[in-house]
Design a protein around this motif. Sequence first.
Motif, PDB file in Angstrom:
ATOM      1  N   ASP A   6      13.505  31.226   0.849  1.00  0.00           N
ATOM      2  CA  ASP A   6      12.569  31.485  -0.062  1.00  0.00           C
ATOM      3  C   ASP A   6      12.566  32.995  -0.111  1.00  0.00           C
ATOM      4  O   ASP A   6      11.324  33.622   0.428  1.00  0.00           O
ATOM      5  CB  ASP A   6      11.458  30.608  -0.195  1.00  0.00           C
ATOM      6  CG  ASP A   6      11.812  29.265  -0.392  1.00  0.00           C
ATOM      7  OD1 ASP A   6      12.593  28.957  -1.311  1.00  0.00           O
ATOM      8  OD2 ASP A   6      11.268  28.490   0.144  1.00  0.00           O
TER       9      ASP A   6
ATOM     10  N   LYS B 298      19.099  26.284   1.953  1.00  0.00           N
ATOM     11  CA  LYS B 298      18.813  26.145   0.640  1.00  0.00           C
ATOM     12  C   LYS B 298      18.597  27.460  -0.267  1.00  0.00           C
ATOM     13  O   LYS B 298      17.647  28.297   0.354  1.00  0.00           O
ATOM     14  CB  LYS B 298      17.237  25.127   0.667  1.00  0.00           C
ATOM     15  CG  LYS B 298      17.028  24.814  -0.684  1.00  0.00           C
ATOM     16  CD  LYS B 298      15.855  23.659  -0.412  1.00  0.00           C
ATOM     17  CE  LYS B 298      14.298  24.520  -0.586  1.00  0.00           C
ATOM     18  NZ  LYS B 298      14.040  25.054  -1.525  1.00  0.00           N
TER      19      LYS B 298
ATOM     20  N   LYS C 221      16.369  21.860  -9.038  1.00  0.00           N
ATOM     21  CA  LYS C 221      15.577  20.822  -9.719  1.00  0.00           C
ATOM     22  C   LYS C 221      15.799  20.798 -11.095  1.00  0.00           C
ATOM     23  O   LYS C 221      14.876  20.755 -11.944  1.00  0.00           O
ATOM     24  CB  LYS C 221      13.900  20.989  -9.157  1.00  0.00           C
ATOM     25  CG  LYS C 221      13.645  21.020  -7.831  1.00  0.00           C
ATOM     26  CD  LYS C 221      12.172  21.041  -7.652  1.00  0.00           C
ATOM     27  CE  LYS C 221      11.562  21.156  -6.284  1.00  0.00           C
ATOM     28  NZ  LYS C 221      12.262  22.549  -5.616  1.00  0.00           N
TER      29      LYS C 221
ATOM     30  N   LEU D   8       6.435  15.872  -5.844  1.00  0.00           N
ATOM     31  CA  LEU D   8       6.444  17.211  -5.094  1.00  0.00           C
ATOM     32  C   LEU D   8       5.645  16.973  -3.909  1.00  0.00           C
ATOM     33  O   LEU D   8       4.450  16.409  -4.137  1.00  0.00           O
ATOM     34  CB  LEU D   8       6.185  18.388  -5.812  1.00  0.00           C
ATOM     35  CG  LEU D   8       6.969  19.071  -6.991  1.00  0.00           C
ATOM     36  CD1 LEU D   8       6.448  19.998  -7.706  1.00  0.00           C
ATOM     37  CD2 LEU D   8       8.335  19.234  -6.599  1.00  0.00           C
ATOM     38  N   THR D   9       6.004  17.378  -2.622  1.00  0.00           N
ATOM     39  CA  THR D   9       5.267  17.455  -1.406  1.00  0.00           C
ATOM     40  C   THR D   9       3.971  18.135  -1.689  1.00  0.00           C
ATOM     41  O   THR D   9       3.088  18.157  -0.906  1.00  0.00           O
ATOM     42  CB  THR D   9       5.901  17.668  -0.383  1.00  0.00           C
ATOM     43  OG1 THR D   9       6.744  18.801  -0.506  1.00  0.00           O
ATOM     44  CG2 THR D   9       6.831  16.473   0.115  1.00  0.00           C
TER      45      THR D   9
ATOM     46  N   PRO E 284      10.749  17.855   2.363  1.00  0.00           N
ATOM     47  CA  PRO E 284      10.332  19.192   2.707  1.00  0.00           C
ATOM     48  C   PRO E 284       8.900  18.759   3.126  1.00  0.00           C
ATOM     49  O   PRO E 284       8.782  17.664   3.555  1.00  0.00           O
ATOM     50  CB  PRO E 284      10.096  19.807   1.340  1.00  0.00           C
ATOM     51  CG  PRO E 284      10.805  18.755   0.363  1.00  0.00           C
ATOM     52  CD  PRO E 284      11.146  17.547   1.020  1.00  0.00           C
TER      53      PRO E 284
ATOM     54  N   ARG F 250       6.046  21.022   9.050  1.00  0.00           N
ATOM     55  CA  ARG F 250       5.116  21.913   9.618  1.00  0.00           C
ATOM     56  C   ARG F 250       5.244  21.715  11.121  1.00  0.00           C
ATOM     57  O   ARG F 250       5.178  20.393  11.474  1.00  0.00           O
ATOM     58  CB  ARG F 250       3.792  21.922   9.214  1.00  0.00           C
ATOM     59  CG  ARG F 250       3.563  22.246   7.642  1.00  0.00           C
ATOM     60  CD  ARG F 250       3.770  23.917   7.713  1.00  0.00           C
ATOM     61  NE  ARG F 250       3.595  24.386   6.044  1.00  0.00           N
ATOM     62  CZ  ARG F 250       4.602  24.564   5.211  1.00  0.00           C
ATOM     63  NH1 ARG F 250       5.775  23.807   5.591  1.00  0.00           N
ATOM     64  NH2 ARG F 250       4.403  24.813   4.163  1.00  0.00           N
TER      65      ARG F 250
ATOM     66  N   GLN G 146       1.505  23.085   0.791  1.00  0.00           N
ATOM     67  CA  GLN G 146       2.057  21.698   1.045  1.00  0.00           C
ATOM     68  C   GLN G 146       0.603  20.905   1.425  1.00  0.00           C
ATOM     69  O   GLN G 146      -0.116  21.153   2.003  1.00  0.00           O
ATOM     70  CB  GLN G 146       2.821  21.736   1.857  1.00  0.00           C
ATOM     71  CG  GLN G 146       4.271  22.461   1.807  1.00  0.00           C
ATOM     72  CD  GLN G 146       5.330  21.893   0.768  1.00  0.00           C
ATOM     73  OE1 GLN G 146       4.748  20.752   0.005  1.00  0.00           O
ATOM     74  NE2 GLN G 146       6.438  22.169   0.825  1.00  0.00           N
TER      75      GLN G 146
ATOM     76  N   VAL H 209      13.956  19.775   5.102  1.00  0.00           N
ATOM     77  CA  VAL H 209      13.836  21.334   4.612  1.00  0.00           C
ATOM     78  C   VAL H 209      12.677  21.809   5.213  1.00  0.00           C
ATOM     79  O   VAL H 209      11.507  21.526   4.990  1.00  0.00           O
ATOM     80  CB  VAL H 209      13.486  21.090   2.746  1.00  0.00           C
ATOM     81  CG1 VAL H 209      13.575  22.393   2.248  1.00  0.00           C
ATOM     82  CG2 VAL H 209      14.695  20.383   2.160  1.00  0.00           C
TER      83      VAL H 209
ATOM     84  N   GLY I  36      11.201  25.856   5.532  1.00  0.00           N
ATOM     85  CA  GLY I  36      11.112  26.970   5.008  1.00  0.00           C
ATOM     86  C   GLY I  36      10.155  28.017   6.001  1.00  0.00           C
ATOM     87  O   GLY I  36      10.532  28.423   7.142  1.00  0.00           O
ATOM     88  N   ARG I  37       8.890  28.195   5.297  1.00  0.00           N
ATOM     89  CA  ARG I  37       8.014  29.199   6.154  1.00  0.00           C
ATOM     90  C   ARG I  37       8.082  29.070   7.681  1.00  0.00           C
ATOM     91  O   ARG I  37       7.652  29.841   8.457  1.00  0.00           O
ATOM     92  CB  ARG I  37       6.734  29.284   5.476  1.00  0.00           C
ATOM     93  CG  ARG I  37       6.780  29.874   4.168  1.00  0.00           C
ATOM     94  CD  ARG I  37       5.665  29.471   3.403  1.00  0.00           C
ATOM     95  NE  ARG I  37       5.712  28.303   2.696  1.00  0.00           N
ATOM     96  CZ  ARG I  37       4.819  27.734   1.907  1.00  0.00           C
ATOM     97  NH1 ARG I  37       3.647  28.460   1.476  1.00  0.00           N
ATOM     98  NH2 ARG I  37       4.709  26.604   1.530  1.00  0.00           N
TER      99      ARG I  37
HETATM  100  O1  C5P Z   1       7.920  26.826   3.478  1.00  0.00           O
HETATM  101  P1  C5P Z   1       7.973  25.568   2.977  1.00  0.00           P
HETATM  102  O2  C5P Z   1       8.596  24.708   4.312  1.00  0.00           O
HETATM  103  O3  C5P Z   1       6.860  24.908   2.723  1.00  0.00           O
HETATM  104  O4  C5P Z   1       9.298  25.426   1.901  1.00  0.00           O
HETATM  105  C1  C5P Z   1       9.565  24.195   1.576  1.00  0.00           C
HETATM  106  C2  C5P Z   1      10.657  24.394   0.477  1.00  0.00           C
HETATM  107  O5  C5P Z   1      11.314  23.149  -0.062  1.00  0.00           O
HETATM  108  C3  C5P Z   1      10.460  25.271  -0.768  1.00  0.00           C
HETATM  109  O6  C5P Z   1      11.682  25.854  -0.853  1.00  0.00           O
HETATM  110  C4  C5P Z   1      10.102  24.492  -1.762  1.00  0.00           C
HETATM  111  O7  C5P Z   1      10.410  24.806  -3.128  1.00  0.00           O
HETATM  112  C5  C5P Z   1      10.873  23.092  -1.185  1.00  0.00           C
HETATM  113  N1  C5P Z   1      10.799  21.816  -1.949  1.00  0.00           N
HETATM  114  C6  C5P Z   1       9.249  21.287  -1.694  1.00  0.00           C
HETATM  115  N2  C5P Z   1       9.149  19.996  -2.258  1.00  0.00           N
HETATM  116  C7  C5P Z   1       9.792  19.460  -2.896  1.00  0.00           C
HETATM  117  C8  C5P Z   1      11.352  19.947  -3.159  1.00  0.00           C
HETATM  118  C9  C5P Z   1      11.310  21.217  -2.776  1.00  0.00           C
HETATM  119  O8  C5P Z   1       8.454  21.835  -1.094  1.00  0.00           O
HETATM  120  N3  C5P Z   1       9.619  18.147  -3.430  1.00  0.00           N
END
Ligand code: C5P
Length: 244
Positions: free
Chosen positions: A18, A40, A69, A126-127, A185, A188, A197, A215, A217-218
Amino acid sequence: MIKTGAPMSSKPIIVALDYDNADDALSIAAQLDPQICRVKVGKELHTAAGPTVVEDLMARGFDVFLDLKFHDIPNTVASACKVAASQGVWMVNVHAGGGKKMLDAARNAIDSFSGKKPLLIGVTVLTSLSQPELTEIGLAPNLPAAVLRYAELTKDARLDGVVCSALEATWLRDHFGKNFKLVTPGIRLAEDAKGDQARVVTPVDAIKMGSDYLVIGRSITKAKDPIATLHKINDDLKTMEASA
Ligand code: C5P
């Protein structure tokens, strides 16, 4: 112990790149190992850098999850899926809220692609959303019911799996069997902040709960040492698998 009966994927970690520019994404990718993770490309990076960054990542050996998406009329989503397939991405997703006709159109578009077909995944809830926000939207009586409905639609349309919270993975796995991919996603590390989240789980717990792909990210990209963090998560998963 892994409860699901499904073996852990050999590469369950998907690093969410991201970033708002290709240079930052490619510079972290240059340090990541495509043997132990996938990447991703989501809305931010794709809006900034377009398909070129996807090609560059694939040229460096990465499987790319194109996380745009798609959520539009069936014809538009089908056409977008076809383009994604022709770019050679490993996974692409559409929003299950687009309805059955849209999901069917996406499936048909991928099926009619003659090359290697990407995994086609439906996004459920969405999470980042919690129950009060779901109530506010007024879409479903409760969060599990909304996730289940979206997942049923996705399965009925023969997609390969769903994006969901790991908190939902165990019962989705029970419901839909071991071949339905669960991409989670909201991951943590124990020491991390949740950020935006709402429903978060650690990597080891997410796999134990039935996730196929994590998934992240941060927790990796904003870590003091992203590469060491990736390796630590991967090692923890392998240790858990070995002791299962
Ligand atoms: O940084 P973090 O781990 O929260 O990133 C989660 C990634 O997963 C982001 O790129 C976000 O767009 C993606 N995502 C999400 N929830 C979803 C689908 C995708 O957080 N339901």
